[in-house]
Design an enzyme around this catalytic site. Structure first.
Site, PDB file in Angstrom:
ATOM      1  N   ARG B  54       0.812  -1.218   0.000  1.00 27.26           N
ATOM      2  CA  ARG B  54       0.000   0.000   0.000  1.00 27.26           C
ATOM      3  C   ARG B  54       0.839   1.259   0.000  1.00 27.26           C
ATOM      4  NH1 ARG B  54      -3.923  -1.452   3.762  1.00 27.26           N
ATOM      5  NH2 ARG B  54      -3.054  -3.488   3.371  1.00 27.26           N
ATOM      6  N   THR B  55       1.921   1.282   0.753  1.00 30.34           N
ATOM      7  CA  THR B  55       2.703   2.518   0.815  1.00 30.34           C
ATOM      8  C   THR B  55       3.322   2.833  -0.552  1.00 30.34           C
ATOM      9  OG1 THR B  55       3.187   2.087   3.134  1.00 30.34           O
ATOM     10  CG2 THR B  55       4.528   3.734   2.037  1.00 30.34           C
ATOM     11  N   LYS B  82      24.826  -7.838  -6.219  1.00 32.24           N
ATOM     12  CA  LYS B  82      26.246  -8.042  -6.519  1.00 32.24           C
ATOM     13  C   LYS B  82      27.118  -7.486  -5.419  1.00 32.24           C
ATOM     14  CE  LYS B  82      25.341  -7.457 -11.457  1.00 32.24           C
ATOM     15  NZ  LYS B  82      25.497  -6.482 -12.554  1.00 32.24           N
ATOM     16  N   ARG B 104      12.348   3.116   1.997  1.00 31.48           N
ATOM     17  CA  ARG B 104      11.917   2.207   3.067  1.00 31.48           C
ATOM     18  C   ARG B 104      13.054   1.222   3.316  1.00 31.48           C
ATOM     19  NH1 ARG B 104       6.358  -0.920   4.015  1.00 31.48           N
ATOM     20  NH2 ARG B 104       5.893   1.171   4.740  1.00 31.48           N
ATOM     21  N   HIS B 132       7.350   6.273  10.499  1.00 30.22           N
ATOM     22  CA  HIS B 132       6.629   6.179   9.227  1.00 30.22           C
ATOM     23  C   HIS B 132       5.778   7.449   9.130  1.00 30.22           C
ATOM     24  CE1 HIS B 132       4.745   4.750   5.761  1.00 30.22           C
ATOM     25  NE2 HIS B 132       4.181   3.649   6.178  1.00 30.22           N
TER      26      HIS B 132
END
Lengths: 169, 307
Positions: B54-55, B82, B104, B132
């Site tokens: 959702r975010t 890598k 995030r 948040h």
């Protein structure tokens, strides 16, 4: 312009609007935030009065901030939430503002109107045209043509129109 | 304000400013063509080191409605595999000429660290158990839609406060706007220290519900029961879940909120989530408008927010 001059100009512009549009059918007034909003309200009442009708003339408000071409160049936050009464498809929109200057606000407003539908026509009513246009835009209804210097401020209120000097930053 | 890393970057005035601007974007979102050209030519990158539905979609929708260009970065298909370092990854992306990074990460403080390395605006979309902020802003906006103001409202935040970045940001935002916040949780799911938190704490949900204006349920992270923090999920539901019986204790105009994703039947009963008191889908809808406001303030307005 005195308060009486502004009142007479509102009456004359209202007559010009009904004359040009052969009445009030399909007409929507849209006041530009913030100066055009009270003027649009006055024009709506005047139109009602001179046509002798109880019918409310649809009147909305528009804040074109998000459509401006100087976003990021200076602080720009909308003054108020836009409120357009219904779809504009096929309507005749009269944009109302207090002062016409560079024409950039009107340019932004024309773009914004597109997102609410496709008006049959868009006309522009202003209380003061102070010149210094930067875009090919001209008003359909003018309260007064008022030559100004670029740096001067023009203030329109119910008390009339005043020209003042800009306070240097 | 250049970045949005914490609710504290905004302060009460800044939060009010975001909420006021959100009204304009709610109007934009309600139109038949919900798009404005405000951020034309701006490029925003999603830097998501942690799962999100959702975010990320909410930010993506917000950016598109502002006409910004967006680029997606997915850890699993990138050079991170890598062994590229976070700093090298971020500086490589910035060298492409971007305007904002929405970050995030599972570790607290990563968005702040990135903001030290780049000139682009950085938005914290969730860092570890820390914060948040856009979730807190959309929660404030949602409450304000039902009640005119948060001032003096009694808000209960229920559940796993310890592992919740939502709880931290919400406490900061709700109290900044004058609400009285009570944390309701088993002691094992509270942070080790609550010193300096302007909140009350209890483990008795039944005592809190009748006088609560807002009940905010946190997601019960199922993996937590393996950490011996709870005897079982059933016991959690019995004591701290908003069951149908418990929902009857609520005032008629109380608001039930949840940041999603919900575990129906654990922290919230399936039918309670669908009551008229529940504003959980409004939270999601408002999330888009709030994130439009945040992106516009950081990238478009040039307005100086009060810190």
């Amino acid at each position: 312009m005195s308060a009486d001059d502004v009142r007479r100009a509102v009456t004359r512009i209202a007559h010009e609007i009904v004359e040009r549009n052969h009445g009030l059918d399909g007409l929507v007034l849209v006041g530009l935030q913030t100066g055009g909003v009270p003027l649009a309200g006055r024009l709506a009442r005047e139109l009602q009065r001179i046509e002798g009708t109880d019918r409310i003339i649809p009147t909305g408000t528009l804040d074109a901030t998000f459509y401006r071409d100087d976003i990021g160049l200076r602080p720009l936050v909308p003054e108020a939430v836009t409120d357009i009464p219904g779809s504009l498809d096929g309507r005749t929109v009269v944009l109302v503002d207090d002062v016409l200057f560079t024409g950039r606000t009107v340019r932004a407003a024309l773009n914004a109107l597109n997102d609410y539908g496709r008006p049959r026509a868009v006309q522009l009513a202003v209380m003061v045209d102070r010149g210094h246009r930067e875009l090919p835009i001209r008003p359909d209804y003018v309260g007064k043509n008022l030559p100004t210097k670029r740096a001067e401020m023009v203030d329109v209120s119910d008390d009339g129109v005043a020209i003042g000097d800009v306070v240097p930053k | 304000m250049k970045h949005l890393l914490s609710v504290n970057d905004l302060g009460a005035d800044g939060i009010e400013e975001v909420l006021r601007l959100t009204d304009s974007f709610v109007e934009v979102s309600a139109r038949s063509i919900p798009k404005v050209p405000a951020l034309r030519g701006k490029t925003i990158v999603w830097l998501f080191y942690e799962d999100s539905t959702r975010t990320r979609l909410s930010f993506e929708t917000a950016a598109k409605r502002l006409s910004a260009d967006t680029m997606n970065f997915s850890v699993s298909t990138s050079s991170v595999k890598k062994g590229e370092s976070l700093r090298d990854t971020v500086e490589t992306i910035e060298a492409m000429g971007i305007d904002a990074l929405v970050v995030r990460h599972a570790s607290a403080g990563v968005p702040w660290q990135i903001s030290q390395w780049v000139d682009a605006a950085v938005v914290n979309a969730g860092d570890g158990w820390h914060e948040h902020p856009t979730q807190a802003l959309l929660d404030c906006y949602t409450i304000r839609q039902r009640r005119q103001s948060l001032h003096g409202l009694r808000i209960a935040i229920v559940g796993d406060v310890k592992h919740s970045r939502v709880a931290r940001s919400d406490v900061l935002a709700f109290t900044a706007l004058g609400a009285e916040v009570t944390l309701v949780a088993p002691p094992t799911l509270l942070p080790p220290s609550l010193e300096g938190w302007p909140v009350d704490v209890t483990s008795d949900l039944d005592a809190v519900l009748p006088k609560a204006d807002v009940v905010y349920l946190l997601r019960m992270q199922k993996e937590r029961q393996h950490e011996s923090l709870l005897p079982s999920l059933r016991e959690y539901t019995a004591l701290w879940g908003l069951t149908r019986d418990r929902a009857r204790l609520l005032a008629d105009d109380a608001i039930v909120m949840h940041p999603g994703p919900m575990n129906r039947g654990v922290e919230i009963a399936a039918e309670v989530a669908d009551l008229p008191n529940a504003v959980i889908t409004q939270q999601v809808a408002n999330g888009v408008a709030v994130r439009m406001a945040v992106l516009y303030l950081l990238l478009g307005s040039g307005a100086e927010l009060v810190a």
